[in-house]
Design a protein around this motif. Sequence first.
Motif, PDB file in Angstrom:
ATOM      1  N   ARG A 132      74.242  43.291  17.699  1.00 54.87           N
ATOM      2  CA  ARG A 132      72.786  43.230  17.813  1.00 54.87           C
ATOM      3  C   ARG A 132      72.098  44.560  17.513  1.00 54.87           C
ATOM      4  O   ARG A 132      70.889  44.697  17.699  1.00 54.87           O
ATOM      5  CB  ARG A 132      72.423  42.781  19.238  1.00 54.87           C
ATOM      6  CG  ARG A 132      72.864  41.362  19.569  1.00 54.87           C
ATOM      7  CD  ARG A 132      72.626  40.999  21.028  1.00 54.87           C
ATOM      8  NE  ARG A 132      73.723  41.486  21.886  1.00 54.87           N
ATOM      9  CZ  ARG A 132      73.651  42.540  22.675  1.00 54.87           C
ATOM     10  NH1 ARG A 132      72.531  43.244  22.755  1.00 54.87           N
ATOM     11  NH2 ARG A 132      74.693  42.918  23.402  1.00 54.87           N
TER      12      ARG A 132
ATOM     13  N   ASP B 111      63.381  39.068  21.376  1.00 54.47           N
ATOM     14  CA  ASP B 111      63.904  37.891  22.062  1.00 54.47           C
ATOM     15  C   ASP B 111      65.423  37.784  21.960  1.00 54.47           C
ATOM     16  O   ASP B 111      66.057  37.098  22.765  1.00 54.47           O
ATOM     17  CB  ASP B 111      63.294  36.615  21.471  1.00 54.47           C
ATOM     18  CG  ASP B 111      61.846  36.410  21.884  1.00 54.47           C
ATOM     19  OD1 ASP B 111      61.420  37.004  22.879  1.00 54.47           O
ATOM     20  OD2 ASP B 111      61.145  35.658  21.175  1.00 54.47           O
ATOM     21  N   ARG B 112      66.015  38.445  20.944  1.00 57.60           N
ATOM     22  CA  ARG B 112      67.441  38.252  20.663  1.00 57.60           C
ATOM     23  C   ARG B 112      68.270  39.531  20.704  1.00 57.60           C
ATOM     24  O   ARG B 112      69.487  39.485  20.646  1.00 57.60           O
ATOM     25  CB  ARG B 112      67.607  37.602  19.277  1.00 57.60           C
ATOM     26  CG  ARG B 112      66.950  36.246  19.140  1.00 57.60           C
ATOM     27  CD  ARG B 112      67.054  35.678  17.737  1.00 57.60           C
ATOM     28  NE  ARG B 112      66.294  36.461  16.766  1.00 57.60           N
ATOM     29  CZ  ARG B 112      66.817  37.103  15.731  1.00 57.60           C
ATOM     30  NH1 ARG B 112      68.128  37.055  15.517  1.00 57.60           N
ATOM     31  NH2 ARG B 112      66.052  37.773  14.897  1.00 57.60           N
TER      32      ARG B 112
ATOM     33  N   LEU C 170      69.068  44.616  15.292  1.00 59.68           N
ATOM     34  CA  LEU C 170      67.890  44.090  15.984  1.00 59.68           C
ATOM     35  C   LEU C 170      67.289  45.153  16.894  1.00 59.68           C
ATOM     36  O   LEU C 170      66.062  45.298  16.973  1.00 59.68           O
ATOM     37  CB  LEU C 170      68.260  42.851  16.797  1.00 59.68           C
ATOM     38  CG  LEU C 170      68.795  41.644  16.027  1.00 59.68           C
ATOM     39  CD1 LEU C 170      69.205  40.545  16.995  1.00 59.68           C
ATOM     40  CD2 LEU C 170      67.763  41.136  15.047  1.00 59.68           C
TER      41      LEU C 170
ATOM     42  N   SER D 178      68.632  41.770  23.146  1.00 67.28           N
ATOM     43  CA  SER D 178      69.233  42.106  24.434  1.00 67.28           C
ATOM     44  C   SER D 178      68.909  40.996  25.413  1.00 67.28           C
ATOM     45  O   SER D 178      68.119  40.093  25.110  1.00 67.28           O
ATOM     46  CB  SER D 178      68.672  43.446  24.944  1.00 67.28           C
ATOM     47  OG  SER D 178      69.117  43.720  26.257  1.00 67.28           O
ATOM     48  N   ASP D 179      69.502  41.060  26.610  1.00 62.93           N
ATOM     49  CA  ASP D 179      69.095  40.141  27.674  1.00 62.93           C
ATOM     50  C   ASP D 179      67.946  40.702  28.503  1.00 62.93           C
ATOM     51  O   ASP D 179      67.471  40.043  29.436  1.00 62.93           O
ATOM     52  CB  ASP D 179      70.281  39.757  28.561  1.00 62.93           C
ATOM     53  CG  ASP D 179      70.992  40.963  29.159  1.00 62.93           C
ATOM     54  OD1 ASP D 179      70.684  42.104  28.775  1.00 62.93           O
ATOM     55  OD2 ASP D 179      71.884  40.748  30.013  1.00 62.93           O
TER      56      ASP D 179
ATOM     57  N   ASP E 188      62.354  40.037  17.169  1.00 61.30           N
ATOM     58  CA  ASP E 188      63.702  40.554  17.436  1.00 61.30           C
ATOM     59  C   ASP E 188      63.928  40.855  18.912  1.00 61.30           C
ATOM     60  O   ASP E 188      65.073  40.834  19.380  1.00 61.30           O
ATOM     61  CB  ASP E 188      63.949  41.818  16.609  1.00 61.30           C
ATOM     62  CG  ASP E 188      64.128  41.520  15.124  1.00 61.30           C
ATOM     63  OD1 ASP E 188      64.323  40.332  14.775  1.00 61.30           O
ATOM     64  OD2 ASP E 188      64.063  42.465  14.327  1.00 61.30           O
TER      65      ASP E 188
ATOM     66  N   TYR F 137      63.990  42.620  28.106  1.00 60.29           N
ATOM     67  CA  TYR F 137      62.893  43.003  27.223  1.00 60.29           C
ATOM     68  C   TYR F 137      62.539  44.476  27.454  1.00 60.29           C
ATOM     69  O   TYR F 137      62.668  44.988  28.576  1.00 60.29           O
ATOM     70  CB  TYR F 137      61.647  42.165  27.511  1.00 60.29           C
ATOM     71  CG  TYR F 137      61.726  40.743  27.014  1.00 60.29           C
ATOM     72  CD1 TYR F 137      61.728  40.457  25.654  1.00 60.29           C
ATOM     73  CD2 TYR F 137      61.777  39.675  27.909  1.00 60.29           C
ATOM     74  CE1 TYR F 137      61.789  39.145  25.194  1.00 60.29           C
ATOM     75  CE2 TYR F 137      61.829  38.359  27.457  1.00 60.29           C
ATOM     76  CZ  TYR F 137      61.839  38.105  26.099  1.00 60.29           C
ATOM     77  OH  TYR F 137      61.903  36.807  25.643  1.00 60.29           O
TER      78      TYR F 137
ATOM     79  N   THR G 143      65.991  37.001  28.470  1.00 65.94           N
ATOM     80  CA  THR G 143      65.455  36.735  27.141  1.00 65.94           C
ATOM     81  C   THR G 143      66.166  35.511  26.564  1.00 65.94           C
ATOM     82  O   THR G 143      67.044  34.928  27.211  1.00 65.94           O
ATOM     83  CB  THR G 143      65.693  37.930  26.202  1.00 65.94           C
ATOM     84  OG1 THR G 143      67.095  38.024  25.920  1.00 65.94           O
ATOM     85  CG2 THR G 143      65.211  39.234  26.827  1.00 65.94           C
ATOM     86  N   ARG G 144      65.844  35.181  25.329  1.00 68.95           N
ATOM     87  CA  ARG G 144      66.533  34.068  24.682  1.00 68.95           C
ATOM     88  C   ARG G 144      67.971  34.420  24.335  1.00 68.95           C
ATOM     89  O   ARG G 144      68.793  33.543  24.064  1.00 68.95           O
ATOM     90  CB  ARG G 144      65.784  33.655  23.410  1.00 68.95           C
ATOM     91  CG  ARG G 144      64.407  33.076  23.673  1.00 68.95           C
ATOM     92  CD  ARG G 144      63.704  32.709  22.384  1.00 68.95           C
ATOM     93  NE  ARG G 144      62.346  32.241  22.639  1.00 68.95           N
ATOM     94  CZ  ARG G 144      61.477  31.931  21.685  1.00 68.95           C
ATOM     95  NH1 ARG G 144      61.842  32.025  20.400  1.00 68.95           N
ATOM     96  NH2 ARG G 144      60.261  31.530  21.989  1.00 68.95           N
ATOM     97  N   GLN G 145      68.303  35.709  24.344  1.00 69.56           N
ATOM     98  CA  GLN G 145      69.654  36.138  23.997  1.00 69.56           C
ATOM     99  C   GLN G 145      70.650  35.770  25.092  1.00 69.56           C
ATOM    100  O   GLN G 145      71.826  35.619  24.834  1.00 69.56           O
ATOM    101  CB  GLN G 145      69.669  37.650  23.748  1.00 69.56           C
ATOM    102  CG  GLN G 145      70.861  38.155  22.942  1.00 69.56           C
ATOM    103  CD  GLN G 145      72.081  38.412  23.810  1.00 69.56           C
ATOM    104  OE1 GLN G 145      71.959  38.643  25.014  1.00 69.56           O
ATOM    105  NE2 GLN G 145      73.253  38.406  23.213  1.00 69.56           N
TER     106      GLN G 145
END
Length: 269
Positions: free
Chosen positions: A21, A252-253, A24, A255-256, A250, A258, A215-217
């Motif tokens: 990641r 959102d994906r 990102l 890391s877990d 980016d 924000y 997050t979404r991740q």
Amino acid sequence: MLRVMTWNIRTGGRDRTGPDRRDLVVGVVTAQRPDVLALQELRGFDRGGLLDDVAGRVGMRPHLARSCFGQPVAMLVRPPLRVLAAGRVRRPFHHAAAWVRVDTGQGPLTVFSTHLNPYSGGRRRMEADWLAAAVRRTGGRLALLAGDLNTLEPTAEHTDRLAGLPLHYRRRHLRRDGRTVDTRAVARLLDAGLVDLWPARAAGAPEADGFTVPTRQGGAEFAGMRLDYLLGTAPVAALTREVRVVRGGDADRASDHYPVVAELDLRPA
């Protein structure tokens, strides 16, 4: 304006079984363009030139603090902001605490990056006391503590939210009686005179606007929570013009967690 950002990038931006990641992460930092960046969970960044590589890609200069038991943390500074001094808080944190002192038109600003113990509220409280003492030792009026404090805020109600977590994750946020929510680490820092910059500049905003996980991740260990903080001395709070959680794209994906960004009415000296 001087922009300060804090972000836990989760295991160095690379999962053991999953995607890399780091591109990102670089993209989010590049888009936000912080002047001072506090990073946590930098697995692998203390070897192989990885920190220098990432710092170079975002145009910043790095200062790393290695970890005793967990993962390193770092401070990154963007020129022309001048670093007067840098180091680490020399205590046995589970992770670590790094600091830099930069030159501004209103005097030196000291910024700390830290990541408190994820498992023990008692250890988090001890680490918070070490950080409060480190802030006092700066001897300056401008100081800011940034990082993943792994602690729920003392002024909100968390019981219902925690009830939805599996027990082994819920226990991380409870006292030994298994019922009382453990907010002591943040409370100790506030009692030491630091100001939570989020509620200071986001009065009236919905509580969820301040949530920094999940997050979404990913983030199975989280409910909607605010675990990442920017805490400043009273003069820093007075100079704070905006605080926001970076969402979407980016972020959102990557890391877990924000990132959290603050705009301070300061400029390089």
